[in-house]
Design a protein around this motif. Structure first.
Motif, PDB file in Angstrom:
ATOM      1  N   ILE A   1      45.002  17.177 -30.641  1.00 28.11           N
ATOM      2  CA  ILE A   1      45.711  17.543 -31.863  1.00 28.11           C
ATOM      3  C   ILE A   1      44.802  17.324 -33.074  1.00 28.11           C
ATOM      4  N   LEU A   2      44.066  16.196 -33.069  1.00 27.66           N
ATOM      5  CA  LEU A   2      43.227  15.840 -34.222  1.00 27.66           C
ATOM      6  C   LEU A   2      41.996  16.724 -34.341  1.00 27.66           C
ATOM      7  N   THR A   3      41.350  17.026 -33.202  1.00 30.94           N
ATOM      8  CA  THR A   3      40.049  17.698 -33.275  1.00 30.94           C
ATOM      9  C   THR A   3      40.070  19.097 -32.681  1.00 30.94           C
ATOM     10  N   GLY A   4      41.140  19.449 -31.979  1.00 30.59           N
ATOM     11  CA  GLY A   4      41.198  20.750 -31.326  1.00 30.59           C
ATOM     12  C   GLY A   4      40.323  20.830 -30.094  1.00 30.59           C
ATOM     13  N   LYS A   5      39.741  19.670 -29.678  1.00 28.79           N
ATOM     14  CA  LYS A   5      38.846  19.671 -28.516  1.00 28.79           C
ATOM     15  C   LYS A   5      39.458  18.859 -27.382  1.00 28.79           C
ATOM     16  N   GLU A   6      38.954  19.117 -26.198  1.00 25.89           N
ATOM     17  CA  GLU A   6      39.413  18.332 -25.053  1.00 25.89           C
ATOM     18  C   GLU A   6      38.382  17.254 -24.751  1.00 25.89           C
ATOM     19  N   GLY A   7      38.804  16.001 -24.834  1.00 28.10           N
ATOM     20  CA  GLY A   7      37.858  14.896 -24.708  1.00 28.10           C
ATOM     21  C   GLY A   7      37.642  14.434 -23.291  1.00 28.10           C
ATOM     22  N   MET A   8      38.581  14.689 -22.416  1.00 31.22           N
ATOM     23  CA  MET A   8      38.426  14.256 -21.022  1.00 31.22           C
ATOM     24  C   MET A   8      39.306  15.120 -20.139  1.00 31.22           C
ATOM     25  N   GLY A   9      39.250  14.857 -18.838  1.00 28.59           N
ATOM     26  CA  GLY A   9      40.002  15.699 -17.924  1.00 28.59           C
ATOM     27  C   GLY A   9      41.153  14.959 -17.271  1.00 28.59           C
ATOM     28  N   TYR A  10      42.010  15.719 -16.596  1.00 32.44           N
ATOM     29  CA  TYR A  10      43.153  15.110 -15.923  1.00 32.44           C
ATOM     30  C   TYR A  10      42.719  14.183 -14.795  1.00 32.44           C
ATOM     31  N   GLY A  11      41.531  14.421 -14.251  1.00 27.87           N
ATOM     32  CA  GLY A  11      41.019  13.544 -13.209  1.00 27.87           C
ATOM     33  C   GLY A  11      40.871  12.116 -13.707  1.00 27.87           C
ATOM     34  N   ASP A  12      40.490  11.971 -14.997  1.00 29.35           N
ATOM     35  CA  ASP A  12      40.354  10.630 -15.580  1.00 29.35           C
ATOM     36  C   ASP A  12      41.696   9.896 -15.579  1.00 29.35           C
ATOM     37  N   PHE A  13      42.785  10.632 -15.905  1.00 27.83           N
ATOM     38  CA  PHE A  13      44.115   9.990 -15.919  1.00 27.83           C
ATOM     39  C   PHE A  13      44.442   9.447 -14.528  1.00 27.83           C
ATOM     40  N   LYS A  14      44.143  10.285 -13.512  1.00 26.46           N
ATOM     41  CA  LYS A  14      44.495   9.895 -12.141  1.00 26.46           C
ATOM     42  C   LYS A  14      43.647   8.723 -11.676  1.00 26.46           C
ATOM     43  N   LEU A  15      42.379   8.705 -12.090  1.00 26.82           N
ATOM     44  CA  LEU A  15      41.522   7.585 -11.713  1.00 26.82           C
ATOM     45  C   LEU A  15      42.031   6.284 -12.338  1.00 26.82           C
ATOM     46  N   LEU A  16      42.421   6.335 -13.626  1.00 30.94           N
ATOM     47  CA  LEU A  16      42.926   5.109 -14.254  1.00 30.94           C
ATOM     48  C   LEU A  16      44.275   4.718 -13.643  1.00 30.94           C
ATOM     49  N   ALA A  17      45.078   5.714 -13.252  1.00 23.10           N
ATOM     50  CA  ALA A  17      46.338   5.419 -12.556  1.00 23.10           C
ATOM     51  C   ALA A  17      46.049   4.672 -11.252  1.00 23.10           C
ATOM     52  N   ALA A  18      45.020   5.122 -10.539  1.00 23.56           N
ATOM     53  CA  ALA A  18      44.657   4.470  -9.276  1.00 23.56           C
ATOM     54  C   ALA A  18      44.212   3.025  -9.530  1.00 23.56           C
ATOM     55  N   LEU A  19      43.367   2.820 -10.538  1.00 22.66           N
ATOM     56  CA  LEU A  19      42.896   1.468 -10.835  1.00 22.66           C
ATOM     57  C   LEU A  19      44.072   0.577 -11.239  1.00 22.66           C
ATOM     58  N   GLY A  20      45.024   1.154 -11.986  1.00 23.46           N
ATOM     59  CA  GLY A  20      46.214   0.400 -12.375  1.00 23.46           C
ATOM     60  C   GLY A  20      47.052   0.031 -11.159  1.00 23.46           C
ATOM     61  N   ALA A  21      47.149   0.960 -10.207  1.00 18.06           N
ATOM     62  CA  ALA A  21      47.931   0.700  -8.995  1.00 18.06           C
ATOM     63  C   ALA A  21      47.296  -0.430  -8.178  1.00 18.06           C
TER      64      ALA A  21
END
Ligand code: ZN
Length: 299
Positions: free
Chosen positions: A210-230
């Motif tokens: 929203i702030l920059t109009g750019k994509e800073g990371m991918g959905y894979g990063d979310f899933k990796l952090l979800a795994a580490l959290g699990a």
């Protein structure tokens, strides 16, 4: 038999560590194959699926490629230069590389030093896990996590992809392990860890967009952090995020300044998450206790 082996390992830690080191070398060798082939397998699948959706025919070459048997086991590894099939003797982790002087035995083409390095690093990190957890189920589980993190790190580094086929099973494995109390993480902490891990980066991603109009990371990063959290519970998430963004920012800024790298070229975030995750996995509790005091985060 198995019981005797376990007792022997418990009484002779040195034998246990050496065994884990050797297994680590062999797994590292397999990880080299995974790192090289999994993105190719994925890209071939993407292509077939995309053409199917667009109702386009595969070209003759693509058709041939789709029918060819290509997975993590088949075909045997070959020299990319001359096609020489790597023999079992030439496939001994690290040792073969040193004996061959880093060259193909047939055409003398250079073999990347990355292969023995990944084998060696896998062995060292595996041994760290074994030293930390001893002869327990936690070591076995921890090795699985470590090996997945190494594969993810290198695949993301090479291709900016974090394959679902690794991140998603990791999430489920983390939740299952918490049910059996393999680590000091209960089911609730594990599920919250997965949910908040995913959501926290999801929020950052959309905020950044929203702030920059750019994509800073991918959905894979979310899933990796979800795994580490699990695996480690929600309490470890701030440590992982802090570490990974700190190191990621330093490396990113250095690359822009030193190499004049265009700051719009995406730099994969997965390697930092994976590295921070590994550090938190072994030393996170100590870090939390040292900085926040034992009482602050007692559950
Ligand atoms: Zn060759």
């Amino acid at each position: 038999m198995l019981e005797n082996l376990i007792i022997f390992m418990q009484q002779t830690p040195a034998a246990f560590f050496i065994l884990v080191f050797v297994v680590g070398l062999l797994v590292g060798s397999f990880l080299n194959v995974v790192i090289h082939r999994l993105p190719i397998i994925m890209q071939r699948e993407f292509l077939v699926n995309a053409k199917e959706i667009l109702e386009q025919e595969l070209t003759e070459d693509e058709q041939k490629q789709a029918e060819q048997k290509f997975n993590l086991v088949v075909p045997r590894s070959r020299c990319p230069k001359c096609g020489h099939q790597i023999t079992a003797l030439e496939n001994i982790p690290v040792v073969s590389y040193l004996f061959l002087g880093g060259k193909c035995s047939e055409c003398k083409a250079k073999i990347s030093v990355r292969y023995p390095i990944i084998e060696f690093v896998t062995a060292v990190l595996s041994m760290l896990v074994a030293v930390y957890f001893g002869v327990t189920w936690a070591t076995l589980a921890g090795l699985f996590l470590t090996w997945c993190l190494i594969a993810l790190t290198m695949i993301d580094f090479d291709t900016c992809l974090l394959p679902d086929s690794i991140t998603q099973p990791l999430i489920w494995a983390g939740v299952l392990l918490s049910m059996y109390g393999v680590f000091d993480v209960d089911l609730k902490a594990s599920i919250f860890g997965a949910v908040f891990g995913y959501l926290s980066l999801w929020v950052v991603y959309h905020g950044f967009k929203i702030l920059t109009g750019k994509e800073g990371m991918g959905y894979g990063d979310f899933k990796l952090l979800a795994a580490l959290g699990a695996w480690m519970g929600w309490k470890m998430l701030p440590v992982i995020i802090l570490f990974s963004s700190f190191v990621g920012a330093i490396v990113g800024i250095t690359m822009v300044i030193a190499l004049g790298r265009d700051k719009n070229i995406p730099i994969p975030f997965g390697p930092y998450l994976a590295a921070a995750g590994f550090i938190a996995f072994l030393w996170g509790d100590k870090i939390l206790t040292a900085y926040l005091g034992a009482g602050a985060f007692a559950s």
